[in-house]
Each structure stands twice: as C-alpha cells, then as structure tokens.
Design a protein around this motif. Structure first.
Motif, PDB file in Angstrom:
ATOM      1  N   TYR A 125      22.640 -22.009  37.329  1.00  0.00           N
ATOM      2  CA  TYR A 125      20.870 -21.956  36.508  1.00  0.00           C
ATOM      3  C   TYR A 125      20.976 -20.270  36.390  1.00  0.00           C
ATOM      4  CZ  TYR A 125      20.389 -26.918  35.965  1.00  0.00           C
ATOM      5  OH  TYR A 125      20.449 -28.555  35.420  1.00  0.00           O
ATOM      6  N   ALA A 126      21.328 -20.034  35.046  1.00  0.00           N
ATOM      7  CA  ALA A 126      20.330 -18.124  35.654  1.00  0.00           C
ATOM      8  C   ALA A 126      19.050 -18.363  34.590  1.00  0.00           C
ATOM      9  CB  ALA A 126      21.856 -17.826  34.710  1.00  0.00           C
ATOM     10  N   TYR A 127      18.717 -17.380  35.483  1.00  0.00           N
ATOM     11  CA  TYR A 127      16.985 -17.579  35.204  1.00  0.00           C
ATOM     12  C   TYR A 127      16.494 -15.447  35.284  1.00  0.00           C
ATOM     13  CZ  TYR A 127      15.755 -21.679  36.855  1.00  0.00           C
ATOM     14  OH  TYR A 127      15.613 -23.225  37.470  1.00  0.00           O
ATOM     15  N   ASP A 128      16.306 -15.541  33.832  1.00  0.00           N
ATOM     16  CA  ASP A 128      15.602 -13.723  33.520  1.00  0.00           C
ATOM     17  C   ASP A 128      14.647 -14.371  34.625  1.00  0.00           C
ATOM     18  OD1 ASP A 128      13.865 -14.822  31.856  1.00  0.00           O
ATOM     19  OD2 ASP A 128      15.028 -14.232  30.156  1.00  0.00           O
ATOM     20  N   GLU A 129      14.115 -12.318  34.539  1.00  0.00           N
ATOM     21  CA  GLU A 129      12.363 -12.191  35.236  1.00  0.00           C
ATOM     22  C   GLU A 129      11.209 -13.359  34.624  1.00  0.00           C
ATOM     23  OE1 GLU A 129      11.002 -10.931  37.655  1.00  0.00           O
ATOM     24  OE2 GLU A 129      13.118 -10.872  38.476  1.00  0.00           O
ATOM     25  N   TRP A 130      11.577 -13.358  33.229  1.00  0.00           N
ATOM     26  CA  TRP A 130      10.164 -14.381  33.121  1.00  0.00           C
ATOM     27  C   TRP A 130      10.338 -16.261  33.158  1.00  0.00           C
ATOM     28  CZ3 TRP A 130       9.466 -18.160  29.290  1.00  0.00           C
ATOM     29  CH2 TRP A 130       8.607 -18.561  28.761  1.00  0.00           C
ATOM     30  N   ALA A 131      11.746 -15.846  32.797  1.00  0.00           N
ATOM     31  CA  ALA A 131      11.779 -17.681  33.494  1.00  0.00           C
ATOM     32  C   ALA A 131      11.806 -17.617  34.910  1.00  0.00           C
ATOM     33  CB  ALA A 131      13.401 -18.197  32.832  1.00  0.00           C
ATOM     34  N   ASN A 175      30.878 -19.109  34.584  1.00  0.00           N
ATOM     35  CA  ASN A 175      30.783 -18.194  33.311  1.00  0.00           C
ATOM     36  C   ASN A 175      29.213 -17.863  31.766  1.00  0.00           C
ATOM     37  OD1 ASN A 175      33.089 -17.149  33.924  1.00  0.00           O
ATOM     38  ND2 ASN A 175      33.672 -18.614  32.847  1.00  0.00           N
ATOM     39  N   PHE A 176      28.692 -16.882  32.652  1.00  0.00           N
ATOM     40  CA  PHE A 176      27.445 -16.744  31.599  1.00  0.00           C
ATOM     41  C   PHE A 176      27.506 -15.709  30.660  1.00  0.00           C
ATOM     42  CE2 PHE A 176      26.539 -18.884  35.144  1.00  0.00           C
ATOM     43  CZ  PHE A 176      24.853 -19.865  34.736  1.00  0.00           C
ATOM     44  N   LEU A 177      27.128 -16.067  29.180  1.00  0.00           N
ATOM     45  CA  LEU A 177      26.870 -14.461  29.012  1.00  0.00           C
ATOM     46  C   LEU A 177      25.618 -14.468  28.408  1.00  0.00           C
ATOM     47  CD1 LEU A 177      28.037 -12.083  26.541  1.00  0.00           C
ATOM     48  CD2 LEU A 177      27.564 -13.544  24.671  1.00  0.00           C
ATOM     49  N   LEU A 178      24.646 -13.073  28.829  1.00  0.00           N
ATOM     50  CA  LEU A 178      23.113 -13.161  29.374  1.00  0.00           C
ATOM     51  C   LEU A 178      23.009 -11.541  28.830  1.00  0.00           C
ATOM     52  CD1 LEU A 178      23.414 -14.060  33.097  1.00  0.00           C
ATOM     53  CD2 LEU A 178      22.367 -15.801  30.890  1.00  0.00           C
ATOM     54  N   SER A 179      21.545 -12.317  28.344  1.00  0.00           N
ATOM     55  CA  SER A 179      20.907 -10.378  27.917  1.00  0.00           C
ATOM     56  C   SER A 179      20.252  -9.680  29.045  1.00  0.00           C
ATOM     57  CB  SER A 179      19.417 -10.885  27.148  1.00  0.00           C
ATOM     58  OG  SER A 179      20.144 -11.734  25.863  1.00  0.00           O
ATOM     59  N   ASP A 231      16.701   0.203  28.973  1.00  0.00           N
ATOM     60  CA  ASP A 231      16.955   0.273  30.577  1.00  0.00           C
ATOM     61  C   ASP A 231      18.803  -0.262  30.439  1.00  0.00           C
ATOM     62  OD1 ASP A 231      14.361   0.764  31.068  1.00  0.00           O
ATOM     63  OD2 ASP A 231      14.161  -1.305  31.661  1.00  0.00           O
ATOM     64  N   GLU A 232      19.223  -0.966  29.784  1.00  0.00           N
ATOM     65  CA  GLU A 232      20.746  -1.224  29.862  1.00  0.00           C
ATOM     66  C   GLU A 232      20.841  -2.520  31.633  1.00  0.00           C
ATOM     67  OE1 GLU A 232      23.021   1.744  29.286  1.00  0.00           O
ATOM     68  OE2 GLU A 232      22.935   2.176  27.088  1.00  0.00           O
ATOM     69  N   GLN A 233      19.484  -2.748  31.770  1.00  0.00           N
ATOM     70  CA  GLN A 233      19.856  -3.563  32.366  1.00  0.00           C
ATOM     71  C   GLN A 233      19.119  -4.844  33.278  1.00  0.00           C
ATOM     72  OE1 GLN A 233      19.278  -1.145  36.399  1.00  0.00           O
ATOM     73  NE2 GLN A 233      17.316  -0.653  35.929  1.00  0.00           N
ATOM     74  N   GLU A 234      18.894  -6.153  33.459  1.00  0.00           N
ATOM     75  CA  GLU A 234      17.779  -7.508  33.727  1.00  0.00           C
ATOM     76  C   GLU A 234      18.270  -7.796  35.124  1.00  0.00           C
ATOM     77  OE1 GLU A 234      14.248  -8.797  32.039  1.00  0.00           O
ATOM     78  OE2 GLU A 234      15.686  -7.807  30.415  1.00  0.00           O
ATOM     79  N   VAL A 235      16.992  -8.142  35.465  1.00  0.00           N
ATOM     80  CA  VAL A 235      17.033  -9.036  36.685  1.00  0.00           C
ATOM     81  C   VAL A 235      16.961 -10.042  36.635  1.00  0.00           C
ATOM     82  CG1 VAL A 235      15.506  -9.287  39.118  1.00  0.00           C
ATOM     83  CG2 VAL A 235      15.948  -7.314  38.303  1.00  0.00           C
ATOM     84  N   TYR A 236      18.304 -11.461  37.473  1.00  0.00           N
ATOM     85  CA  TYR A 236      18.551 -12.712  36.772  1.00  0.00           C
ATOM     86  C   TYR A 236      18.510 -13.200  38.266  1.00  0.00           C
ATOM     87  CZ  TYR A 236      19.309 -12.415  32.123  1.00  0.00           C
ATOM     88  OH  TYR A 236      19.713 -12.582  30.446  1.00  0.00           O
ATOM     89  N   LYS A 282      23.113  -5.338  34.836  1.00  0.00           N
ATOM     90  CA  LYS A 282      23.699  -3.794  33.669  1.00  0.00           C
ATOM     91  C   LYS A 282      24.190  -3.989  32.912  1.00  0.00           C
ATOM     92  CE  LYS A 282      22.843  -1.141  38.444  1.00  0.00           C
ATOM     93  NZ  LYS A 282      22.937  -0.211  38.933  1.00  0.00           N
ATOM     94  N   SER A 283      23.931  -3.264  32.045  1.00  0.00           N
ATOM     95  CA  SER A 283      24.940  -3.640  30.464  1.00  0.00           C
ATOM     96  C   SER A 283      26.605  -2.949  30.745  1.00  0.00           C
ATOM     97  CB  SER A 283      24.486  -2.257  29.154  1.00  0.00           C
ATOM     98  OG  SER A 283      24.204  -1.155  29.789  1.00  0.00           O
ATOM     99  N   LYS A 284      27.165  -2.891  31.983  1.00  0.00           N
ATOM    100  CA  LYS A 284      28.310  -2.306  32.087  1.00  0.00           C
ATOM    101  C   LYS A 284      28.650  -2.421  33.087  1.00  0.00           C
ATOM    102  CE  LYS A 284      28.010   2.527  31.367  1.00  0.00           C
ATOM    103  NZ  LYS A 284      28.761   3.794  31.420  1.00  0.00           N
ATOM    104  N   ASP A 285      30.640  -2.642  34.183  1.00  0.00           N
ATOM    105  CA  ASP A 285      30.425  -3.191  35.008  1.00  0.00           C
ATOM    106  C   ASP A 285      30.131  -4.046  35.948  1.00  0.00           C
ATOM    107  OD1 ASP A 285      32.366  -1.151  34.091  1.00  0.00           O
ATOM    108  OD2 ASP A 285      31.308  -0.143  35.194  1.00  0.00           O
TER     109      ASP A 285
END
Length: 140
Positions: free
Chosen positions: A49-55, A80-84, A89-94, A129-132
């Motif tokens: 499972y993948a949770y963003d901060e809100w979830a 594999n995941f496709l996440l937002s 900020d071009e990043q997100e904590v999961y 991050k949005s890349k790499d």
C-alpha cells in the motif's frame, strides 16, 4: 488560417512531449517497490500500500487501507505505482506499507478493508521527487 496553424503547432508540441514530460506536467511519478523477506527472497503476490500524507493521517483502525493506493508484487517481488507529487514543490512524502500476520508457519500477507487485531505492519516513509526516484526495498 492563422487559427488553424496555431492549433496545428499546439498539437505538434503536445505530441512531441515524451511520456515522462507529460507525467511531470501532471505531477505523476513511477515508483518501484521491491518486497523481500529477511533472507532477501522476493515475496510474490503480496499487496503493498502507498499512502500520501493526507491518506496516512486519515486512515482509520476499522478500515486502514481505504485511502491508500495498492499494488500486488509480481514473481520478482516488484510492485509498481504511478503516484502524484506536488507540482510546485515537485515532491511528496509517501508511506509504503505491508500488512501481515506472523505465526509458527511464517508470515502471511493481509489485504482488504479490515485485519485481525494481532496484525503487524512494515512502514517505510519516502520523499518522492518529480524525477530520479530510486527503487524502494521493503524487507520483512
């Protein structure tokens, strides 16, 4: 005539964008998670499972996976995941999570909406991050 040429140029620009460029514009990233046991053996057909901060903040004990994205591992233990990610900020904590039980026979993956009271979880927080983005390894 000018409008037709402008429309054609815009269409060509959109077509010329790579798949990665389009994902970046949409704030999406590909993420690979490898799930292994303590010996390094891939775990097949387990749900990650993948949770963003809100979830993560809003998950409940009665239905802990309601707001999470999920992916099952393949024969190589790969999910594999496709996440937002935040476009600015071009990043997100999961948090990547595996739920399971453990007994004398070993570990058993749990998936679905509710789990027994004695369930365990392995959690790994990652800043995407949005890349790499490097592959993520969860080891139980």
């Amino acid at each position: 005539m000018k409008r037709t040429i402008l429309t054609l140029l815009i269409a060509l620009a959109i077509v010329a964008c790579s798949k990665e460029d389009i994902k970046k514009m949409e704030g999406k990233v590909d993420v690979t998670v490898y799930l292994k046991d303590t010996n390094g053996t891939p775990l097949k057909k387990w749900v990650v499972y993948a949770y963003d901060e809100w979830a993560w903040k809003h998950k409940g004990d009665s239905n802990p996976t309601f707001h999470a994205k999920q992916s099952a591992t393949d024969d190589n233990g790969k999910a594999n995941f496709l996440l937002s990610v935040d476009k600015f900020d071009e990043q997100e904590v999961y948090r990547f999570v595996v739920y399971y039980t453990e007994d004398n026979l070993g570990k058993t993956n749990l998936s679905g909406d509710s789990f027994p009271k004695n369930y365990r979880q392995k959690v790994i927080p990652v800043t995407l991050k949005s890349k790499d983005n490097a592959p993520i390894t969860l080891q139980l």
